[in-house]
Design an enzyme around this catalytic site. Structure first.
Site, mmCIF file in Angstrom:
data_model
loop_
_atom_site.group_PDB
_atom_site.id
_atom_site.type_symbol
_atom_site.label_atom_id
_atom_site.label_comp_id
_atom_site.label_asym_id
_atom_site.label_seq_id
_atom_site.Cartn_x
_atom_site.Cartn_y
_atom_site.Cartn_z
ATOM 1 N N ARG A 379 65.847 74.361 26.779
ATOM 2 C CA ARG A 379 66.908 73.366 26.990
ATOM 3 C C ARG A 379 67.258 72.765 25.637
ATOM 4 O O ARG A 379 66.380 72.220 24.957
ATOM 5 C CB ARG A 379 66.450 72.236 27.924
ATOM 6 C CG ARG A 379 66.036 72.692 29.320
ATOM 7 C CD ARG A 379 65.763 71.468 30.207
ATOM 8 N NE ARG A 379 65.009 71.825 31.395
ATOM 9 C CZ ARG A 379 65.542 72.280 32.524
ATOM 10 N NH1 ARG A 379 66.845 72.473 32.585
ATOM 11 N NH2 ARG A 379 64.786 72.561 33.569
ATOM 12 N N ARG A 409 66.488 75.790 34.974
ATOM 13 C CA ARG A 409 67.182 75.259 36.148
ATOM 14 C C ARG A 409 68.094 74.084 35.800
ATOM 15 O O ARG A 409 67.696 73.153 35.093
ATOM 16 C CB ARG A 409 66.178 74.826 37.210
ATOM 17 C CG ARG A 409 66.826 74.695 38.597
ATOM 18 C CD ARG A 409 65.865 74.162 39.616
ATOM 19 N NE ARG A 409 64.665 74.942 39.784
ATOM 20 C CZ ARG A 409 64.546 75.973 40.621
ATOM 21 N NH1 ARG A 409 65.582 76.378 41.311
ATOM 22 N NH2 ARG A 409 63.395 76.596 40.732
ATOM 23 N N HIS A 439 59.262 79.932 28.693
ATOM 24 C CA HIS A 439 59.204 78.469 28.668
ATOM 25 C C HIS A 439 58.474 77.957 27.431
ATOM 26 O O HIS A 439 58.337 76.751 27.229
ATOM 27 C CB HIS A 439 58.504 77.980 29.952
ATOM 28 C CG HIS A 439 58.528 76.500 30.150
ATOM 29 N ND1 HIS A 439 57.418 75.701 29.983
ATOM 30 C CD2 HIS A 439 59.533 75.654 30.512
ATOM 31 C CE1 HIS A 439 57.727 74.442 30.234
ATOM 32 N NE2 HIS A 439 59.002 74.382 30.560
#
Length: 694
Positions: A379, A409, A439
């Protein structure tokens, strides 16, 4: 212990609701500045929206599945039993939410701050509101007329809607029309408008109420004797399904999946409890929610995540900002790479400046000796300085490789845009691996020094996001250790060529080594405890739900290993169970910063082993994601991490007990007489003093 008995676990969904209750507790805490309390209500609402879109939607898929509908989940519940339990718990929390909102509004009025509705405006304020509607809102509003026998027009979830009822009488017979108006919340038209005020008052209005004020103007073409408007909102299943079309790239599949998600099934409806039954029935039928448990009456304004963006109209009622600190080992206007070459560095955001990481990339982008830059991106901020630095590096001839995870997400669209921007800037982009979400928070700079190419490595616990770094607590570790750099390069080679198998010597990487590594460290503590040696395990993470690792911690507790855990969110482990987890204590800290860092400390017979990690102890992190945990070898840095843990463990202001029998009780209720420790303030002071000493 074999397979763990489900009754020995907290249910993950219910434990997560316990976490969101802790968020609400911050809104109820009168020591928290008033406007910050409002924002905590917004955070609670936003969290609950995501909970329904992800966790409840997944639970409903289990109920619909022949395979999973009767399967026992954590806590021993079937999916149907759990859904009923969730509904009752959310309803109880919602009652407290509404009471808290009303209490905060009353307290704001004592500070001369008022939220007005359409019936409370002065004449000048009415003029202002009508002009605001004409200039800002009216161009964004298109009323949708609804008929009982026609299909409902497409409505996007997470928006706020007003259901409008127009009633007329013709020849003694009641004639009713219905309409839906989307409340156009956006950057250009925020949910709240500051009104012109007099006598030192500060007055604010929901744009919902400006629309209510203008209903007669909006529906001027209809005849009616009464008109009313009631808020409602719904959420859709957030799951993304990717097509199997081999002719499409992953980006194309993601774009299709994101688009299809817009039309996924509704999973929750909240509505103004004053809404007439005929209007409610119409909406429920149109959404196909007749049998759903997730239809909930609410207040006039509904779930209020927009409170997170309430206008900053009274600085004295806000949480004072702590300016991020400089690191004493990093001189201004000097080579950051030279600093890292001399010593390992650890930063604790937001106490330290995230700008150091930007400097790390910017220096690499212009240094003629730097050959390549590798980074994983999950992100990133809008208008990201990280992305700009990577593009500049590529333009300067560096080989830049960015692994951009498209399945982050709710950030999928943004990450698709990021991919396109990087590719246009000359960066090689890898869009993750099918079946494994990337991640990890890993960056590697490779630089030519003499006859060798060496590596400068960064391993973090949080995203490369300068916006969230101001409000999330995370650790960032910079090192010149060439063994770790070699491991990092192996990780990036694997991400670029997934058929390449690898074994890291120092980094622990999921899904291949991390679980085994942590189980091995737990078992070593068990062995030492049985031999009468000192043995302890200290853990800090966001979520602890992995049943295998929980079982190992229970075994360690039964072997008299002292275990302390700090878990912000869902925790399926039950501390303090007689004969099973008596030697485990757990706390959770919720405060002005979001506790996000993950680290693990193992006694190791007095020679502590310390890791920082991108991974929580969850099945998905251990088995379905590429995560990286880095060992901290430098004794100075190990002491800093241990100090962070001890300061947080001694928090008696914002820490709550995770013991099932005392759940969410503030620690200070048990620790009378102890000096007050608010860990986030204490950590800022800790790093401030460290800077002065050096």
């Amino acid at each position: 212990m074999g397979n763990i008995n489900k009754s020995l676990l907290n249910n993950r969904e219910l434990s997560w609701l316990d976490f969101n209750e802790r968020v609400m507790q911050e809104a109820q805490d009168t020591s928290v500045p008033l406007l910050q309390r409002l924002r905590f209500l917004g955070i609670y609402s936003n969290n609950l929206d995501e909970f329904y879109k992800v966790r409840v939607a997944g639970l409903e898929r289990k109920i619909a599945s022949k395979k999973d509908h009767s399967k026992r989940l954590g806590g021993g519940y079937t999916p149907v039993e759990l859904l009923d339990k969730i509904k009752k718990k959310v309803e109880a929390l919602q009652q407290r939410y509404n009471e808290t909102f009303a209490e905060i509004l009353h307290s704001l009025e004592k500070e001369n701050i008022f939220i007005l509705n359409e019936r409370q405006l002065s004449e000048p304020q009415q003029v202002f509101a009508k002009q605001y509607f004409a200039d800002i809102l009216s161009p964004r509003i298109v009323p949708l007329m609804i008929r009982k026998n026609t299909k409902l027009p497409f409505l996007q979830d997470d928006n706020i809607y007003l259901a409008v009822k127009l009633t007329n009488k013709k020849k003694g017979k009641e004639v009713i029309r219905y309409s839906i108006i989307q409340v156009p919340v956006s950057t250009a038209s925020p949910r709240f408008v500051v009104l012109p005020s007099e006598n030192g008052r500060k007055e604010v209005m929901f744009i919902d109420d400006i629309i209510r004020l203008m209903l007669d103007d909006i529906f001027f073409m209809f005849e009616y004797i009464s008109i009313e408007a009631h808020n409602f909102k719904f959420s859709r299943d957030a799951e993304i399904t990717l097509d199997d079309d081999v002719s499409q790239s992953l980006v194309e599949k993601m774009e299709t999946g994101v688009y299809k998600r817009l039309f996924s099934r509704p999973v929750r409806l909240t509505y103004d409890k004053e809404m007439p039954q005929d209007m409610l029935k119409l909406i429920i039928n149109k959404f196909g929610l007749q049998k759903s448990l997730n239809v909930s009456p609410d207040s006039r304004y509904g779930q209020l995540r927009d409170l997170m963006k309430f206008p900053k109209i009274a600085p004295e009622l806000e949480e004072p900002k702590l300016p991020p600190l400089s690191h004493p080992a990093i001189p201004q206007y000097s080579s950051f790479l030279n600093v890292i070459k001399k010593q390992d560095i650890i930063l604790n955001y937001p106490y330290h400046k995230f700008g150091y990481f930007i400097d790390f990339l910017r220096e690499a982008a212009v240094d003629p000796k730097v050959e390549s830059i590798y980074i994983t991106l999950y992100r990133v901020a809008e208008h990201s300085k990280v992305i700009n630095a990577l593009i500049n590096a590529a333009k300067n001839g560096k080989h830049v490789v960015a692994v951009v995870e498209l399945l982050a997400r709710f950030d999928e669209e943004h990450n698709i845009d990021t991919t396109e921007a990087l590719q246009q800037g000359g960066v090689k982009v890898i869009n993750g691996i099918m079946g494994l979400k990337v991640h990890s928070k890993l960056a590697l700079i490779r630089r030519r020094e003499g006859v060798k190419t060496v590596g400068y490595t960064y391993v973090g616990t949080g995203n490369f996001n300068e916006t969230t770094a101001n409000s999330y607590t995370d650790l960032g570790f910079f090192t010149y250790d060439q063994e770790i750099a070699d491991d990092a390069l192996q990780v990036f080679n694997f991400l670029d060529n997934t058929h390449v198998r690898f074994e890291c010597k120092h980094l622990s990487v999921s899904p291949y080594q991390m679980r085994k590594r942590f189980i091995s460290l737990i078992n070593k503590e068990i062995t030492n405890a049985k031999a009468g040696k000192p043995a302890y395990i200290y853990l800090k993470m966001n979520s602890l739900t992995d049943e295998t690792l929980i079982k190992e911690l229970y075994k360690a507790s039964m072997s008299r290993v002292e275990i302390r855990i700090i878990v912000r969110g869902a925790c399926c482990l039950k501390p303090q169970m007689e004969g099973i987890s008596e030697n485990i204590r757990g706390i959770s800290i919720v405060d002005k910063f979001l506790e996000h860092e993950r680290f693990m400390i193992f006694c190791n017979n007095g020679e502590e082993v310390t890791y920082i990690s991108s991974a929580d102890w969850m099945i998905r992190n251990m088995d379905k994601r590429v995560e990286v945990a880095a060992p901290i070898k430098d004794k100075r840095l190990k002491k800093i991490i241990r100090d962070i843990f001890e300061i947080q463990w001694n928090d008696n202001v914002k820490a709550r007990d995770l013991d099932t029998g005392k759940l969410n009780v503030y620690i200070d209720e048990e620790e009378h007489g102890a000096p007050e420790v608010r860990s986030q303030t204490a950590l800022y002071d800790y790093f401030s003093k460290m800077a002065i000493k050096q």
